[in-house]
Write a protein that holds these residues in place. Structure first.
Motif, PDB file in Angstrom:
ATOM      1  N   GLY A 156       0.813  -1.200   0.000  1.00 59.34           N
ATOM      2  CA  GLY A 156       0.000   0.000   0.000  1.00 59.34           C
ATOM      3  C   GLY A 156       0.848   1.251   0.000  1.00 59.34           C
ATOM      4  O   GLY A 156       2.085   1.198   0.006  1.00 59.34           O
ATOM      5  N   PRO A 157       0.208   2.419   0.017  1.00 60.90           N
ATOM      6  CA  PRO A 157       0.945   3.695  -0.019  1.00 60.90           C
ATOM      7  C   PRO A 157       1.893   3.881   1.161  1.00 60.90           C
ATOM      8  O   PRO A 157       2.874   4.626   1.065  1.00 60.90           O
ATOM      9  N   ASP A 158       1.606   3.197   2.286  1.00 61.37           N
ATOM     10  CA  ASP A 158       2.465   3.299   3.463  1.00 61.37           C
ATOM     11  C   ASP A 158       3.589   2.277   3.467  1.00 61.37           C
ATOM     12  O   ASP A 158       4.356   2.177   4.427  1.00 61.37           O
ATOM     13  N   GLY A 159       3.707   1.479   2.384  1.00 64.54           N
ATOM     14  CA  GLY A 159       4.770   0.487   2.293  1.00 64.54           C
ATOM     15  C   GLY A 159       4.475  -0.802   3.024  1.00 64.54           C
ATOM     16  O   GLY A 159       5.343  -1.667   3.121  1.00 64.54           O
ATOM     17  N   LYS A 160       3.247  -0.964   3.525  1.00 64.45           N
ATOM     18  CA  LYS A 160       2.889  -2.188   4.232  1.00 64.45           C
ATOM     19  C   LYS A 160       2.249  -3.192   3.283  1.00 64.45           C
ATOM     20  O   LYS A 160       1.623  -2.831   2.290  1.00 64.45           O
ATOM     21  N   LEU A 161       2.416  -4.486   3.620  1.00 61.80           N
ATOM     22  CA  LEU A 161       1.956  -5.576   2.763  1.00 61.80           C
ATOM     23  C   LEU A 161       0.438  -5.712   2.825  1.00 61.80           C
ATOM     24  O   LEU A 161      -0.145  -5.869   3.902  1.00 61.80           O
ATOM     25  N   LEU A 162      -0.194  -5.680   1.652  1.00 66.01           N
ATOM     26  CA  LEU A 162      -1.649  -5.816   1.561  1.00 66.01           C
ATOM     27  C   LEU A 162      -2.089  -7.184   1.047  1.00 66.01           C
ATOM     28  O   LEU A 162      -3.248  -7.564   1.239  1.00 66.01           O
ATOM     29  N   GLY A 163      -1.185  -7.908   0.385  1.00 67.01           N
ATOM     30  CA  GLY A 163      -1.584  -9.209  -0.126  1.00 67.01           C
ATOM     31  C   GLY A 163      -0.529  -9.820  -1.027  1.00 67.01           C
ATOM     32  O   GLY A 163       0.541  -9.251  -1.246  1.00 67.01           O
ATOM     33  N   ILE A 164      -0.871 -11.005  -1.551  1.00 65.91           N
ATOM     34  CA  ILE A 164       0.042 -11.789  -2.388  1.00 65.91           C
ATOM     35  C   ILE A 164      -0.639 -12.089  -3.720  1.00 65.91           C
ATOM     36  O   ILE A 164      -1.794 -12.542  -3.761  1.00 65.91           O
ATOM     37  N   GLY A 165       0.100 -11.867  -4.801  1.00 71.25           N
ATOM     38  CA  GLY A 165      -0.449 -12.066  -6.139  1.00 71.25           C
ATOM     39  C   GLY A 165      -0.757 -13.526  -6.426  1.00 71.25           C
ATOM     40  O   GLY A 165       0.027 -14.420  -6.108  1.00 71.25           O
ATOM     41  N   SER A 166      -1.916 -13.761  -7.055  1.00 72.32           N
ATOM     42  CA  SER A 166      -2.346 -15.128  -7.339  1.00 72.32           C
ATOM     43  C   SER A 166      -2.610 -15.377  -8.815  1.00 72.32           C
ATOM     44  O   SER A 166      -2.163 -16.389  -9.355  1.00 72.32           O
ATOM     45  N   LEU A 167      -3.337 -14.474  -9.482  1.00 76.14           N
ATOM     46  CA  LEU A 167      -3.791 -14.749 -10.845  1.00 76.14           C
ATOM     47  C   LEU A 167      -3.686 -13.525 -11.747  1.00 76.14           C
ATOM     48  O   LEU A 167      -3.642 -12.381 -11.285  1.00 76.14           O
ATOM     49  N   HIS A 168      -3.688 -13.806 -13.046  1.00 77.88           N
ATOM     50  CA  HIS A 168      -3.857 -12.795 -14.082  1.00 77.88           C
ATOM     51  C   HIS A 168      -5.201 -13.065 -14.743  1.00 77.88           C
ATOM     52  O   HIS A 168      -5.459 -14.175 -15.213  1.00 77.88           O
ATOM     53  N   LEU A 169      -6.077 -12.060 -14.748  1.00 75.90           N
ATOM     54  CA  LEU A 169      -7.427 -12.230 -15.267  1.00 75.90           C
ATOM     55  C   LEU A 169      -7.777 -11.072 -16.193  1.00 75.90           C
ATOM     56  O   LEU A 169      -7.073 -10.057 -16.241  1.00 75.90           O
ATOM     57  N   ARG A 170      -8.883 -11.227 -16.902  1.00 78.50           N
ATOM     58  CA  ARG A 170      -9.443 -10.129 -17.685  1.00 78.50           C
ATOM     59  C   ARG A 170     -10.773  -9.745 -17.055  1.00 78.50           C
ATOM     60  O   ARG A 170     -11.599 -10.605 -16.756  1.00 78.50           O
ATOM     61  N   MET A 171     -10.951  -8.455 -16.852  1.00 73.90           N
ATOM     62  CA  MET A 171     -12.148  -7.942 -16.196  1.00 73.90           C
ATOM     63  C   MET A 171     -12.848  -6.958 -17.113  1.00 73.90           C
ATOM     64  O   MET A 171     -12.206  -6.147 -17.780  1.00 73.90           O
ATOM     65  N   GLY A 172     -14.168  -7.034 -17.137  1.00 74.29           N
ATOM     66  CA  GLY A 172     -14.946  -6.110 -17.947  1.00 74.29           C
ATOM     67  C   GLY A 172     -15.651  -5.094 -17.080  1.00 74.29           C
ATOM     68  O   GLY A 172     -16.191  -5.422 -16.030  1.00 74.29           O
TER      69      GLY A 172
END
Length: 301
Positions: A156-172
């Motif tokens: 996040g903007p404060d440099g803290k961990l928000l999550g871990i990447g899992s997938l690449h998707l397409r969103m409409g």
């Protein structure tokens, strides 16, 4: 934000999986991605599919140093994986943020273990149902997409961990299609971390698993394939079947299917499922299983 110190705690993750492993055909025997240091003793958080059934794991630091590691834990419900470095990493642990407080439109960074950083924005926070019997109540979606998303660290903007990447998707959205990454929120980790460290899994009965890979089409759950040797295959569930009911409850989409399945009892429970096949209805009784029992267990290198 100052990204230099943060990036030093993101590492490359490389694993080798036996050719006869249950996930080898679907996920491959050589897997590469990223992870992030969450404890000064060299504990690394990654996405679980990188290390599932791994017999060898190696971490690469920002300086190029390669360190052997051990696949410590994998939680199927969240998708998180833990790796323990077997030599000193000498990298600082990152601080956890609060994914629930992150807002749509917020600027974030998604960083991998080889120095690639994507400046992105949170474009959605919503339910996500995966075809492999996986469900998150509120996943994070970011755009633009990172080219090396697996195990990448979201800050996040404060440099803290928000999550871990899992997938690449397409969103409409609003008639526009764009590429996004799905992120597993970090808030899901603290409640289970002690169990993962002590046992390699969460201390509760495993969910019933069918081994059915399904998709949602106009609110209907359609079977795409079944895991060879899994409960669904043994019971005669076939690709193309439409799953309409679990026990005596009609299902409304993929997420509802999973919730009704998991509410049917622990792993091993018999699950009656009504399917529509070639326009005709039939009932199947599937003896569910613990998915973990099909997987090779981690061993210390």
């Amino acid at each position: 934000m100052s990204i230099g110190p943060i990036l030093h705690s993101v590492v490359g993750v490389r694993s080798s999986i036996p050719a006869d492993a249950f996930t080898a055909s679907a996920l491959g025997t050589r897997r590469e991605g990223s992870g992030v240091v969450i404890h000064d003793n060299g504990l690394v958080l990654t996405i679980g599919y990188l290390i599932t059934e791994a017999e060898d794991v190696w971490l690469t630091t920002w300086t190029g140093r390669v360190v052997p590691a051990h696949a410590l834990a994998y939680d199927q419900e969240t998708g998180f994986g833990l790796v323990q470095a077997l030599e000193r990493l000498d990298l600082p642990a990152v601080a956890f943020g609060a994914a629930t407080d992150a807002e749509i439109g917020e600027s974030v960074l998604l960083a991998d273990g080889i120095g690639q950083v994507v400046e992105a924005n949170i474009v959605a926070k919503q339910e996500f149902a995966g075809y492999w019997e996986y469900l998150l109540d509120e996943a994070i979606f970011t755009a633009p997409a990172h080219p090396s998303w697996g195990g990448a660290a979201l800050f996040g903007p404060d440099g803290k961990l928000l999550g871990i990447g899992s997938l690449h998707l397409r969103m409409g959205r609003a008639g526009e299609i764009f590429d996004v990454n799905m992120i597993v929120p970090i808030d899901l980790l603290p409640p289970i971390l002690d169990d993962l460290l002590a046992r390699g899994r969460v201390d509760k009965p495993p969910r019933p698993w069918l081994g059915a890979f399904s998709a949602e089409s106009n609110g209907k759950v359609v079977v795409m394939s079944v895991a060879e040797g899994g409960p669904a295959a043994q019971a005669g569930l076939r690709p193309g079947d439409i799953i309409s009911d679990v026990r005596d409850g009609e299902i409304d989409g993929l997420a509802d299917f999973y919730r009704k399945l998991w509410a049917s009892g622990p792993a091993g429970a018999e699950v009656p499922i009504r399917v529509v096949r070639d326009g005709r209805e039939t009932w199947l009784r599937i003896r569910s299983a613990d998915r973990g029992s099909f997987l090779k267990k981690p061993h210390l290198q």
